[in-house]
Write a protein that holds these residues in place. Structure first.
Motif, short mmCIF file in Angstrom:
data_model
loop_
_atom_site.label_atom_id
_atom_site.label_comp_id
_atom_site.label_asym_id
_atom_site.label_seq_id
_atom_site.Cartn_x
_atom_site.Cartn_y
_atom_site.Cartn_z
N HIS A 25 0.81 -1.22 0.00
CA HIS A 25 0.00 0.00 0.00
C HIS A 25 0.84 1.28 0.00
O HIS A 25 0.64 2.17 -0.83
CB HIS A 25 -0.92 -0.03 1.22
N THR A 71 -3.85 3.84 7.82
CA THR A 71 -2.96 2.68 7.77
C THR A 71 -3.02 2.00 6.42
O THR A 71 -4.04 2.06 5.73
CB THR A 71 -3.30 1.65 8.87
N ASP A 125 -0.82 7.96 6.28
CA ASP A 125 -2.28 7.80 6.18
C ASP A 125 -2.79 7.19 7.47
O ASP A 125 -2.08 7.16 8.49
CB ASP A 125 -2.64 6.97 4.94
N ASP A 138 -6.26 7.25 -0.96
CA ASP A 138 -6.21 5.88 -1.44
C ASP A 138 -6.63 5.73 -2.90
O ASP A 138 -6.18 4.82 -3.59
CB ASP A 138 -7.05 4.97 -0.54
N HIS A 184 1.34 4.43 -2.64
CA HIS A 184 1.24 5.87 -2.32
C HIS A 184 2.51 6.59 -2.81
O HIS A 184 2.44 7.64 -3.44
CB HIS A 184 1.11 6.08 -0.81
FE LIG Z 1 -3.62 4.91 2.29
#
Ligand SMILES: [Fe+2]
Length: 577
Positions: A137, A162, A160, A344, A141
């Protein structure tokens, strides 16, 4: 003899919260959109069927033409969540059982669902040639910012609520490489800290109400700063931070439960709907300052480690535009890049570029200098929507339409302005916007309370031509994506009161003549009439996701109280005008 030209298509997907799809071809972005714009459910969570189909349609291809599909999450990293659940057993047995229930639901609904995605896509859309990848993740980003930035090398900072377990990551981007330098993991999360404060203040962290805390912070004094910075969000001298979940726990805050220590220090939590008082404003100001100070401290460490002058930011916390203003003014970095879908949704973009550039080692050939990657609709489609709704409208060429809209705005009208390809990211940037006259001090209240039906304290922002930002801020500022707050020059504040926040700041969109010429021209028409090279710009939506189609715009026009609707070259006025 005819040769078929071969192209490499890569699809990136975000599927849990702010679902989105992005499609790139030979390393260049073709299309990107959030699923919420199609489903009309804010922060849509679930597979982005519509957004993915839109991306394929935009390219004129089917899934059979796509070579790589990349997901923004590694669903098998669950270990840390289990540790978290056990920790919560120590804090609150009640919370533990809720967490276990939710964990089971999450695993069956989403994480296991992710493991089935390749098969589901093949079964539903056909095409079996693509290679499917699960990507970390925070790497997505990081890629979403760095790989589309103008920088050949940069420090990358992502933060962020998480990811799988990482909440904050330091990385170094060089060419097509992204090297993670440090990962900070749950429960130490800047996003979750801010969300907990959001609920403490009676707002809804699931509805994305973090914006409200930031807006409110400008009205307060950091009376509780010591409490937050000493007891809740602390640093340790090693460019690290710690969230004390015994004092303020994100998961308890979700259910409006707060520790005795927090309530003693801050006073009672605000119930949703309760009037906002000075104490609430001061809590917001204190938490905001605590966040900013920790991020500035972490960035000092990242700067030392990388020696870079360029910085890329991503992750939901990178939407904190007040914090971003301080980063630009106070951090050791000279240049900062944040793309418009920093949350996201933007991970779909990052997943696609991470695959193309970093994994497959293809050169970078794309820079994201605008946000217009969604669907576009023709004058005929717009006329169809207006005709079907029974609204009268005129069709005007730009040379007549733009001066007329400018005159209406200068005369006090609020205009729903719909043109070109929809924006990717939560900001309306002149293609799906409500526009109004920034000179009218009463516009903020009128727009917030009569049109958008939301809180009085929400700041409204200006769009200005790139060329005019130096006059308005006293120094040239360039932010095409409306992600940074700057202080407005003293002599300008009284000229555009509707877009200057209580602390004399504004969050501008600087409009480029190259990337949005029609909007740029409209602002210039307004300048010709008024001498002001800025418009008030807020997203075209009323309690819904930003409008996507002409039908969404027409439905919003019929249900809300603004004066005129522009759909491409068509102009509809409210009947009483
Ligand atoms: Fe995120």
């Amino acid at each position: 003899m005819a040769y078929e030209i071969w192209h490499m298509y890569i699809l990136g997907l975000t599927t849990l919260g702010d679902s989105a799809a992005s499609l790139i071809c030979d390393g260049k972005l073709i299309a990107a959109a959030e699923e919420e714009r199609f489903s009309r459910v804010k922060h849509h969570s679930g597979f982005p069927y519509n957004a993915m189909q839109f991306c394929l349609d935009q390219a004129g291809i089917g899934i059979g033409d796509v070579e790589h599909v990349s997901l923004y999450w590694k669903p098998w990293i669950l270990g840390h969540k289990a540790v978290q659940a056990l920790k919560s057993l120590v804090i609150s047995p009640d919370m533990f059982s809720a967490r276990v229930d939710r964990g089971v639901a999450q695993v069956s609904d989403s994480y296991l669902g992710m493991l089935k995605l390749p098969r589901m896509i093949r079964r539903r859309y056909g095409g079996s040639g693509f290679r499917f990848r699960y990507l970390e993740h925070h790497l997505c980003h990081a890629a979403s910012a760095f790989l589309v930035s103008p920088f050949e090398s940069a420090a990358i900072f992502t933060m962020d609520g998480t990811g799988e377990e990482t909440t904050t990551m330091f990385s170094h981007g060089r060419g097509t490489r992204i090297d993670p330098l440090k990962r900070i993991k749950l429960p130490h999360s800047l996003g979750q800290f801010y969300s907990a404060v959001t609920n403490l203040l009676g707002f809804d962290m699931f509805g994305g109400d973090e914006w409200k805390v930031m807006g409110l912070a400008a009205y307060g004094e950091p009376e509780f700063y010591e409490f937050f910075s000493r007891r809740v969000l602390t640093t340790n001298g090693n460019y690290d931070f710690h969230v004390n979940i015994r004092v303020l726990d994100h998961h308890l805050a979700k259910r409006y439960q707060f520790s005795d220590e927090a309530l003693e220090a801050l006073g009672p939590a605000r119930r949703p709907g309760e009037p906002i008082n000075e104490r609430h404003q001061n809590i917001a100001a204190s938490a905001q300052k605590a966040l900013e100070d920790v991020v500035l401290y972490l960035l000092e460490g990242l700067h030392r480690q990388t020696g870079e002058e360029n910085l890329c930011l991503a992750g939901g916390v990178a939407f904190n535009s007040v914090m971003n203003g301080r980063i630009i003014n106070e951090s050791p970095f000279k240049r900062v890049f944040i793309q418009p879908a920093a949350g996201d949704a933007g991970c779909s973009l990052g997943a696609a570029f991470l695959t193309h550039n970093t994994i497959l080692k293809n050169q970078r050939v794309f820079e994201m200098d605008h946000a217009y990657w969604g669907p576009r609709f023709s004058n005929e489609e717009c006329a169809g929507a207006l005709g079907a709704s029974g609204l009268k409208f005129e069709t005007l060429p730009d040379e007549d339409l733009l001066p007329r809209v400018a005159r209406m705005l200068a005369g006090g009208a609020i205009v729903g302005w719909f043109q070109g390809r929809m924006e990717f990211g939560p900001r309306a940037l002149g293609n799906r916007s409500f526009l109004a006259d920034p000179r009218r001090a009463d516009m903020r209240e009128l727009l917030n309370q009569k049109v958008k039906l939301r809180e009085w304290f929400r700041p409204l922002a200006p769009s200005m031509t790139e060329e005019s930002s130096a006059e308005i801020f006293g120094v040239h500022r360039n932010d095409p994506f409306m992600v940074t707050v700057f202080t407005v020059a003293e002599d300008q504040r009284a000229r555009i009161p509707a877009v200057v926040h209580v602390d004399n700041t504004a969050r501008p969109q600087t409009v480029s003549r190259e990337t949005n010429p029609r909007y740029w021209n409209l602002i210039k028409e307004f300048e010709r009439l008024t001498g002001v090279t800025a418009l008030l710009n807020t997203s075209f939506n009323v309690q819904e996701p930003i409008v996507c189609s002409p039908n969404d715009a027409v439905r919003t026009f019929k249900g809300a109280s603004f004066d005129a609707l522009v759909l491409e070259n068509l102009l509809a006025l409210r009947p009483e005008q």
